[in-house]
Design a protein around this motif. Structure first.
Motif, PDB file in Angstrom:
ATOM      1  N   LEU A  13      16.301 -60.017 -93.062  1.00  0.00           N
ATOM      2  CA  LEU A  13      17.407 -59.531 -94.332  1.00  0.00           C
ATOM      3  C   LEU A  13      18.681 -59.915 -93.944  1.00  0.00           C
ATOM      4  CD1 LEU A  13      15.940 -56.176 -95.573  1.00  0.00           C
ATOM      5  CD2 LEU A  13      15.708 -58.573 -96.625  1.00  0.00           C
ATOM      6  N   GLN A  14      19.182 -59.990 -92.772  1.00  0.00           N
ATOM      7  CA  GLN A  14      20.372 -60.197 -92.435  1.00  0.00           C
ATOM      8  C   GLN A  14      20.516 -61.817 -92.175  1.00  0.00           C
ATOM      9  OE1 GLN A  14      23.334 -58.023 -91.783  1.00  0.00           O
ATOM     10  NE2 GLN A  14      24.111 -60.156 -91.895  1.00  0.00           N
ATOM     11  N   SER A  15      19.484 -62.285 -91.759  1.00  0.00           N
ATOM     12  CA  SER A  15      19.512 -63.815 -91.805  1.00  0.00           C
ATOM     13  C   SER A  15      19.579 -64.587 -93.077  1.00  0.00           C
ATOM     14  CB  SER A  15      18.111 -64.432 -90.857  1.00  0.00           C
ATOM     15  OG  SER A  15      18.434 -63.803 -89.607  1.00  0.00           O
ATOM     16  N   LEU A  16      18.619 -63.710 -94.130  1.00  0.00           N
ATOM     17  CA  LEU A  16      18.488 -64.284 -95.453  1.00  0.00           C
ATOM     18  C   LEU A  16      20.238 -64.339 -95.967  1.00  0.00           C
ATOM     19  CD1 LEU A  16      15.178 -62.581 -96.528  1.00  0.00           C
ATOM     20  CD2 LEU A  16      15.740 -64.986 -96.315  1.00  0.00           C
ATOM     21  N   LYS A  17      20.953 -63.195 -95.839  1.00  0.00           N
ATOM     22  CA  LYS A  17      22.136 -62.994 -96.281  1.00  0.00           C
ATOM     23  C   LYS A  17      23.215 -64.057 -95.620  1.00  0.00           C
ATOM     24  CE  LYS A  17      25.828 -59.237 -96.484  1.00  0.00           C
ATOM     25  NZ  LYS A  17      26.045 -58.235 -96.011  1.00  0.00           N
ATOM     26  N   ASP A  18      23.005 -64.060 -94.468  1.00  0.00           N
ATOM     27  CA  ASP A  18      23.947 -65.050 -93.829  1.00  0.00           C
ATOM     28  C   ASP A  18      23.761 -66.521 -94.295  1.00  0.00           C
ATOM     29  OD1 ASP A  18      24.864 -62.999 -92.412  1.00  0.00           O
ATOM     30  OD2 ASP A  18      23.565 -63.202 -90.257  1.00  0.00           O
ATOM     31  N   LEU A  19      22.374 -66.917 -94.454  1.00  0.00           N
ATOM     32  CA  LEU A  19      22.168 -68.107 -94.840  1.00  0.00           C
ATOM     33  C   LEU A  19      22.336 -68.316 -96.313  1.00  0.00           C
ATOM     34  CD1 LEU A  19      19.264 -69.013 -92.553  1.00  0.00           C
ATOM     35  CD2 LEU A  19      21.630 -69.920 -92.332  1.00  0.00           C
ATOM     36  N   GLY A  20      22.435 -67.442 -97.110  1.00  0.00           N
ATOM     37  CA  GLY A  20      22.483 -67.280 -98.800  1.00  0.00           C
ATOM     38  C   GLY A  20      21.334 -67.830 -99.202  1.00  0.00           C
ATOM     39  N   VAL A  21      20.009 -67.853 -98.518  1.00  0.00           N
ATOM     40  CA  VAL A  21      18.625 -68.025 -99.300  1.00  0.00           C
ATOM     41  C   VAL A  21      17.703 -66.856 -99.527  1.00  0.00           C
ATOM     42  CG1 VAL A  21      18.831 -70.439 -98.026  1.00  0.00           C
ATOM     43  CG2 VAL A  21      17.885 -68.470 -96.899  1.00  0.00           C
ATOM     44  N   GLU A  22      16.782 -67.182-100.078  1.00  0.00           N
ATOM     45  CA  GLU A  22      15.797 -66.085-100.570  1.00  0.00           C
ATOM     46  C   GLU A  22      14.563 -66.041 -99.768  1.00  0.00           C
ATOM     47  OE1 GLU A  22      14.814 -66.487-104.528  1.00  0.00           O
ATOM     48  OE2 GLU A  22      16.761 -66.070-105.493  1.00  0.00           O
ATOM     49  N   GLN A  23      14.412 -67.167 -98.761  1.00  0.00           N
ATOM     50  CA  GLN A  23      13.132 -67.108 -98.041  1.00  0.00           C
ATOM     51  C   GLN A  23      13.621 -68.081 -96.855  1.00  0.00           C
ATOM     52  OE1 GLN A  23       9.415 -69.643 -98.801  1.00  0.00           O
ATOM     53  NE2 GLN A  23       8.396 -67.658 -98.826  1.00  0.00           N
ATOM     54  N   LEU A  24      12.936 -67.744 -95.864  1.00  0.00           N
ATOM     55  CA  LEU A  24      13.442 -68.172 -94.587  1.00  0.00           C
ATOM     56  C   LEU A  24      11.956 -69.227 -94.131  1.00  0.00           C
ATOM     57  CD1 LEU A  24      14.795 -65.714 -92.083  1.00  0.00           C
ATOM     58  CD2 LEU A  24      15.883 -67.399 -93.459  1.00  0.00           C
ATOM     59  N   ASP A  25      12.088 -70.491 -93.732  1.00  0.00           N
ATOM     60  CA  ASP A  25      10.955 -71.198 -93.520  1.00  0.00           C
ATOM     61  C   ASP A  25      10.328 -71.031 -92.522  1.00  0.00           C
ATOM     62  OD1 ASP A  25      11.529 -73.069 -95.893  1.00  0.00           O
ATOM     63  OD2 ASP A  25      12.788 -74.294 -94.796  1.00  0.00           O
ATOM     64  N   LEU A  26      10.935 -70.630 -91.352  1.00  0.00           N
ATOM     65  CA  LEU A  26      10.349 -70.156 -90.013  1.00  0.00           C
ATOM     66  C   LEU A  26      11.003 -69.201 -89.324  1.00  0.00           C
ATOM     67  CD1 LEU A  26       8.128 -71.255 -87.866  1.00  0.00           C
ATOM     68  CD2 LEU A  26       9.836 -72.677 -87.187  1.00  0.00           C
ATOM     69  N   VAL A  27      10.445 -68.322 -88.784  1.00  0.00           N
ATOM     70  CA  VAL A  27      11.025 -67.115 -87.898  1.00  0.00           C
ATOM     71  C   VAL A  27      10.045 -67.071 -86.707  1.00  0.00           C
ATOM     72  CG1 VAL A  27      11.248 -64.905 -87.712  1.00  0.00           C
ATOM     73  CG2 VAL A  27      11.635 -65.698 -89.798  1.00  0.00           C
ATOM     74  N   LEU A  28      10.723 -67.255 -85.572  1.00  0.00           N
ATOM     75  CA  LEU A  28      10.175 -67.392 -84.151  1.00  0.00           C
ATOM     76  C   LEU A  28      10.319 -65.889 -83.340  1.00  0.00           C
ATOM     77  CD1 LEU A  28      11.466 -70.756 -82.841  1.00  0.00           C
ATOM     78  CD2 LEU A  28       9.445 -70.478 -84.193  1.00  0.00           C
ATOM     79  N   VAL A  29       9.483 -65.633 -82.731  1.00  0.00           N
ATOM     80  CA  VAL A  29       9.465 -64.525 -81.764  1.00  0.00           C
ATOM     81  C   VAL A  29      10.108 -65.291 -80.378  1.00  0.00           C
ATOM     82  CG1 VAL A  29       8.318 -62.627 -80.274  1.00  0.00           C
ATOM     83  CG2 VAL A  29       7.462 -63.230 -82.511  1.00  0.00           C
ATOM     84  N   HIS A  30      11.482 -64.876 -80.189  1.00  0.00           N
ATOM     85  CA  HIS A  30      12.199 -65.998 -79.411  1.00  0.00           C
ATOM     86  C   HIS A  30      11.826 -65.917 -78.109  1.00  0.00           C
ATOM     87  CE1 HIS A  30      15.354 -68.896 -78.526  1.00  0.00           C
ATOM     88  NE2 HIS A  30      15.751 -67.923 -77.560  1.00  0.00           N
ATOM     89  N   TRP A  31      11.268 -64.453 -77.514  1.00  0.00           N
ATOM     90  CA  TRP A  31      10.718 -64.376 -76.182  1.00  0.00           C
ATOM     91  C   TRP A  31       9.601 -63.235 -76.188  1.00  0.00           C
ATOM     92  CZ3 TRP A  31      12.512 -66.829 -72.018  1.00  0.00           C
ATOM     93  CH2 TRP A  31      13.616 -67.475 -71.870  1.00  0.00           C
ATOM     94  N   PRO A  32       8.688 -63.343 -75.543  1.00  0.00           N
ATOM     95  CA  PRO A  32       7.461 -62.627 -75.506  1.00  0.00           C
ATOM     96  C   PRO A  32       7.696 -61.200 -74.770  1.00  0.00           C
ATOM     97  CG  PRO A  32       7.044 -64.238 -73.806  1.00  0.00           C
ATOM     98  CD  PRO A  32       8.439 -64.413 -74.490  1.00  0.00           C
ATOM     99  N   PHE A  33       8.767 -60.656 -75.045  1.00  0.00           N
ATOM    100  CA  PHE A  33       9.109 -59.439 -74.260  1.00  0.00           C
ATOM    101  C   PHE A  33       9.891 -58.489 -75.383  1.00  0.00           C
ATOM    102  CE2 PHE A  33       9.934 -62.776 -71.145  1.00  0.00           C
ATOM    103  CZ  PHE A  33       8.802 -62.643 -70.213  1.00  0.00           C
TER     104      PHE A  33
END
Length: 234
Positions: A13-33
């Motif tokens: 939700l924070q990323s959506l707000k920061d980018l001003g979009v309604e949907q994110l194309d891709l979200v990654l699990v940045h580290w497997p920890f």
């Protein structure tokens, strides 16, 4: 699990707000920890043993179901870790973003990922411009033979393996140079073989808390490892 879902949702939700979009194309699990709040991946991290990789994936899958995220991916996952997600996933990861270049070929991880429909994306694909790779005689030899820069040779190395590259560039000029006339030539088989000989499993993104495991873990075991295990059990 509820805490994980809430954390994933807040982050998206924070990323959506920061980018001003309604949907994110891709979200990654940045580290497997999993880490406790307040951890700094560039400094001190405190593991959270109560959260599993699958828990995190379930939390992100809920965001796909809610229409907030289109696709999910992995980053810095080993083959064994990626297979754990693939076995449990409702929404399969579309990619795994990893460090890979001739000094860190990661052939098994890339090959098995490809066969399972997971695209490999190469970060640090120019090895942070380290002279051990950029000025290696083999790289310079191939650059001279092809009339290309060392950067272009290293980018082509991954592109010809079906790996997406995201090289860091410090200027518009460098970005343009990296990809100028990149798709009208190829490395020869002999040149690819020479670059493959550089693999020494060397990482340039290697924080002290990272545990990369055995590069042969996951997928089909090497016959030599199977024979060694059988011999040890006798």
């Amino acid at each position: 699990m509820l805490v994980v879902c809430a954390s994933c949702r807040l982050s998206v939700l924070q990323s959506l707000k920061d980018l001003g979009v309604e949907q994110l194309d891709l979200v990654l699990v940045h580290w497997p920890f999993a880490w406790l709040p307040g951890s700094d991946f560039k400094g001190i991290v405190t593991p959270d043993p109560s959260v599993s990789l699958v828990d995190t994936w379930r939390g992100l899958e809920a965001l796909v179901d809610a229409g907030l995220v289109k696709s999910l991916g992995l980053s810095n996952f080993s083959l064994a870790q990626a297979e754990k997600i693939l076995a449990a996933a409702k929404h399969k990861p579309v990619c795994n973003q990893i460090e890979t270049h001739p000094l860190l070929a990661q052939r098994k991880l890339i090959g098995v990922s490809y066969r399972k429909g997971v695209v490999t994306v190469a970060h640090t694909c120019l090895a942070r411009q380290d002279p051990e790779l950029m000025q290696h005689p083999i790289v310079l030899q191939i650059a001279a033979e092809t009339g290309k820069t060392a950067n272009q040779v290293l980018l082509k190395y991954n592109l010809q393996r079906g790996v997406v590259v995201i090289p860091k560039a410090t200027s518009q000029k460098h970005l343009e140079e990296n990809f100028r006339d990149m798709f009208n030539w190829k490395l020869t088989n002999q040149q690819k073989v020479l670059l493959d000989t550089l693999d020494i499993n060397k990482r340039f993104v290697n924080p002290p808390w990272a545990n990369w495991g055995d590069v042969e873990e996951g997928g089909v075991a090497k016959p030599s490892k199977v024979l060694a295990a059988e011999a040890a059990s006798q």
